[in-house]
Design a protein around this motif. Sequence first.
Motif, mmCIF file in Angstrom:
data_model
loop_
_atom_site.group_PDB
_atom_site.id
_atom_site.type_symbol
_atom_site.label_atom_id
_atom_site.label_comp_id
_atom_site.label_asym_id
_atom_site.label_seq_id
_atom_site.Cartn_x
_atom_site.Cartn_y
_atom_site.Cartn_z
ATOM 1 N N LEU A 124 -39.611 25.459 41.220
ATOM 2 C CA LEU A 124 -40.681 26.453 41.149
ATOM 3 C C LEU A 124 -40.148 27.857 41.389
ATOM 4 C CD1 LEU A 124 -43.599 24.650 43.034
ATOM 5 C CD2 LEU A 124 -43.540 25.291 40.618
ATOM 6 N N ARG A 125 -39.276 27.986 42.373
ATOM 7 C CA ARG A 125 -38.717 29.314 42.668
ATOM 8 C C ARG A 125 -37.836 29.819 41.528
ATOM 9 N NH1 ARG A 125 -38.429 26.787 47.759
ATOM 10 N NH2 ARG A 125 -36.247 26.162 47.432
ATOM 11 N N ARG A 126 -37.081 28.921 40.918
ATOM 12 C CA ARG A 126 -36.195 29.324 39.837
ATOM 13 C C ARG A 126 -36.972 29.734 38.596
ATOM 14 N NH1 ARG A 126 -33.882 24.904 39.340
ATOM 15 N NH2 ARG A 126 -34.764 24.131 37.383
ATOM 16 N N ARG A 127 -38.001 28.950 38.247
ATOM 17 C CA ARG A 127 -38.754 29.233 37.030
ATOM 18 C C ARG A 127 -39.836 30.284 37.243
ATOM 19 N NH1 ARG A 127 -38.952 23.194 36.519
ATOM 20 N NH2 ARG A 127 -37.432 22.614 34.913
ATOM 21 N N GLY A 128 -40.463 30.228 38.415
ATOM 22 C CA GLY A 128 -41.598 31.104 38.657
ATOM 23 C C GLY A 128 -42.907 30.513 38.168
ATOM 24 N N TYR A 129 -42.904 29.282 37.701
ATOM 25 C CA TYR A 129 -44.119 28.614 37.257
ATOM 26 C C TYR A 129 -43.895 27.110 37.290
ATOM 27 C CZ TYR A 129 -41.600 28.216 32.787
ATOM 28 O OH TYR A 129 -40.665 27.938 31.815
ATOM 29 N N ASP A 130 -45.011 26.364 37.260
ATOM 30 C CA ASP A 130 -44.980 24.904 37.243
ATOM 31 C C ASP A 130 -45.278 24.455 35.816
ATOM 32 O OD1 ASP A 130 -45.373 22.191 37.453
ATOM 33 O OD2 ASP A 130 -47.044 22.305 38.872
ATOM 34 N N PRO A 131 -44.274 24.008 35.064
ATOM 35 C CA PRO A 131 -44.500 23.667 33.645
ATOM 36 C C PRO A 131 -45.604 22.639 33.423
ATOM 37 C CG PRO A 131 -42.153 23.765 34.122
ATOM 38 C CD PRO A 131 -42.858 23.846 35.439
ATOM 39 N N LEU A 132 -45.576 21.559 34.179
ATOM 40 C CA LEU A 132 -46.584 20.515 33.997
ATOM 41 C C LEU A 132 -47.964 21.010 34.410
ATOM 42 C CD1 LEU A 132 -47.175 17.611 33.174
ATOM 43 C CD2 LEU A 132 -46.537 16.893 35.486
ATOM 44 N N GLY A 133 -48.022 21.754 35.505
ATOM 45 C CA GLY A 133 -49.297 22.308 35.950
ATOM 46 C C GLY A 133 -49.906 23.229 34.918
ATOM 47 N N PRO A 175 -48.175 23.371 21.528
ATOM 48 C CA PRO A 175 -47.914 22.058 20.917
ATOM 49 C C PRO A 175 -47.627 20.978 21.948
ATOM 50 C CG PRO A 175 -46.124 23.591 20.449
ATOM 51 C CD PRO A 175 -47.250 24.397 21.010
ATOM 52 N N LEU A 176 -47.072 21.345 23.101
ATOM 53 C CA LEU A 176 -46.849 20.367 24.155
ATOM 54 C C LEU A 176 -48.176 19.928 24.759
ATOM 55 C CD1 LEU A 176 -43.716 21.918 25.915
ATOM 56 C CD2 LEU A 176 -43.809 20.223 24.078
ATOM 57 N N GLN A 177 -49.116 20.873 24.892
ATOM 58 C CA GLN A 177 -50.463 20.512 25.338
ATOM 59 C C GLN A 177 -51.114 19.533 24.366
ATOM 60 O OE1 GLN A 177 -52.535 24.225 25.684
ATOM 61 N NE2 GLN A 177 -51.843 24.594 27.785
ATOM 62 N N THR A 178 -50.913 19.785 23.085
ATOM 63 C CA THR A 178 -51.496 18.901 22.073
ATOM 64 C C THR A 178 -50.932 17.491 22.187
ATOM 65 O OG1 THR A 178 -51.826 20.764 20.550
ATOM 66 C CG2 THR A 178 -51.815 18.556 19.595
ATOM 67 N N LEU A 194 -49.511 23.084 31.673
ATOM 68 C CA LEU A 194 -50.026 22.266 30.566
ATOM 69 C C LEU A 194 -51.398 21.698 30.905
ATOM 70 C CD1 LEU A 194 -46.872 20.274 29.366
ATOM 71 C CD2 LEU A 194 -47.845 22.366 28.395
ATOM 72 N N LEU A 195 -51.522 21.127 32.098
ATOM 73 C CA LEU A 195 -52.810 20.537 32.493
ATOM 74 C C LEU A 195 -53.883 21.611 32.637
ATOM 75 C CD1 LEU A 195 -51.661 17.849 35.087
ATOM 76 C CD2 LEU A 195 -52.773 17.430 32.888
ATOM 77 N N ASP A 196 -53.530 22.747 33.227
ATOM 78 C CA ASP A 196 -54.518 23.824 33.385
ATOM 79 C C ASP A 196 -55.010 24.316 32.024
ATOM 80 O OD1 ASP A 196 -54.248 23.659 36.114
ATOM 81 O OD2 ASP A 196 -52.929 25.399 36.292
ATOM 82 N N GLY A 197 -54.102 24.377 31.051
ATOM 83 C CA GLY A 197 -54.506 24.789 29.715
ATOM 84 C C GLY A 197 -55.475 23.813 29.077
ATOM 85 N N LEU A 198 -55.248 22.525 29.286
ATOM 86 C CA LEU A 198 -56.167 21.512 28.743
ATOM 87 C C LEU A 198 -57.526 21.585 29.411
ATOM 88 C CD1 LEU A 198 -53.802 18.404 28.344
ATOM 89 C CD2 LEU A 198 -54.552 20.033 26.599
ATOM 90 N N GLN A 242 -64.640 7.762 36.669
ATOM 91 C CA GLN A 242 -63.764 8.914 36.815
ATOM 92 C C GLN A 242 -62.311 8.475 36.911
ATOM 93 O OE1 GLN A 242 -63.318 11.435 40.530
ATOM 94 N NE2 GLN A 242 -64.434 12.890 39.243
ATOM 95 N N ILE A 243 -61.439 9.238 36.276
ATOM 96 C CA ILE A 243 -60.009 8.973 36.330
ATOM 97 C C ILE A 243 -59.312 10.225 36.835
ATOM 98 C CG2 ILE A 243 -57.941 8.407 34.997
ATOM 99 C CD1 ILE A 243 -59.758 6.884 33.048
ATOM 100 N N LEU A 244 -58.511 10.070 37.866
ATOM 101 C CA LEU A 244 -57.759 11.187 38.421
ATOM 102 C C LEU A 244 -56.403 11.278 37.724
ATOM 103 C CD1 LEU A 244 -58.470 10.656 42.238
ATOM 104 C CD2 LEU A 244 -59.721 12.089 40.599
ATOM 105 N N LEU A 245 -56.071 12.449 37.245
ATOM 106 C CA LEU A 245 -54.788 12.697 36.597
ATOM 107 C C LEU A 245 -53.867 13.327 37.630
ATOM 108 C CD1 LEU A 245 -56.133 14.240 33.265
ATOM 109 C CD2 LEU A 245 -55.685 11.825 33.786
ATOM 110 N N VAL A 246 -52.906 12.546 38.105
ATOM 111 C CA VAL A 246 -52.049 12.985 39.207
ATOM 112 C C VAL A 246 -50.690 13.398 38.661
ATOM 113 C CG1 VAL A 246 -51.061 12.375 41.436
ATOM 114 C CG2 VAL A 246 -53.253 11.376 40.736
ATOM 115 N N PRO A 247 -50.387 14.697 38.650
ATOM 116 C CA PRO A 247 -49.098 15.137 38.103
ATOM 117 C C PRO A 247 -47.943 14.842 39.049
ATOM 118 C CG PRO A 247 -50.322 17.011 38.958
ATOM 119 C CD PRO A 247 -51.236 15.814 39.069
ATOM 120 N N VAL A 248 -46.797 14.533 38.485
ATOM 121 C CA VAL A 248 -45.570 14.472 39.274
ATOM 122 C C VAL A 248 -45.310 15.877 39.813
ATOM 123 C CG1 VAL A 248 -43.066 14.190 39.129
ATOM 124 C CG2 VAL A 248 -44.577 12.534 38.009
ATOM 125 N N PRO A 249 -45.088 16.029 41.123
ATOM 126 C CA PRO A 249 -44.945 17.372 41.683
ATOM 127 C C PRO A 249 -43.640 18.037 41.268
ATOM 128 C CG PRO A 249 -44.455 15.733 43.356
ATOM 129 C CD PRO A 249 -44.963 14.974 42.158
#
Length: 206
Positions: free
Chosen positions: A78-87, A41-44, A89-93, A65-72
């Motif tokens: 990253l070490r605490r979560r083990g994943y990049d939440p925003l990344g 649902p967040l991807q949506t 979402l974008l990869d799923g889209l 072309q439009i570049l979508l630049v995520p906030v890093p």
Amino acid sequence: MESATGFGDPLPVTAGGHYRSALARLVLAYKNHHRTDVGRPLQTALAGALHSAVEGLRHGGETAQILLVPVPAKGASLRRRGYDPLGLLLDGLVRRGELPAGCRPARLVGYRGITVRLGSALAGRGGQQQQKGLGSAQRRANVRLTMTLRRGQHLVPGAVCLVVDDVLTTGATIAEVTRVLRLAGAEVAGAVVVAATEPPSRAEGM
């Protein structure tokens, strides 16, 4: 939904929704409790905001072309979560083919390896204090000059970019990404977020 943020000229921000109720709970579960299973649902919400922003940019003109630049994401996060939440979402889209036509993610900006906050009472470990609990001006000062283009990355002068983030609070991190991109010669046309909340300064009556 639109807001304004950024150092210098206001930057239009398109949000997928308000950061409250069910959407806020989903974001917190996804980011803070390892609930990557609620990402759809967040991807949506993000996809809807992206399409709305891109439609506005292309109204009356064509942008190839439009570049979508995520906030890093910060290294510690990253070490605490083990994943990049925003990344994620974008990869799923990207996998689902749900990005607007002509748009692609571009991870161009990252945090500097060493951050020095000279003369700042906000400086903590690594030179930067956590943003949570800070007011609008403090957040801007805390994140200012902490980012740069990633090593090996470059931009074609005039490249059109949209900055992407998960939650808009004061816009401090979006503004810092915008600063880096504009210094590199990009045209930052706006920002897109999953959800937007009231800035602390407003909540405090400042």
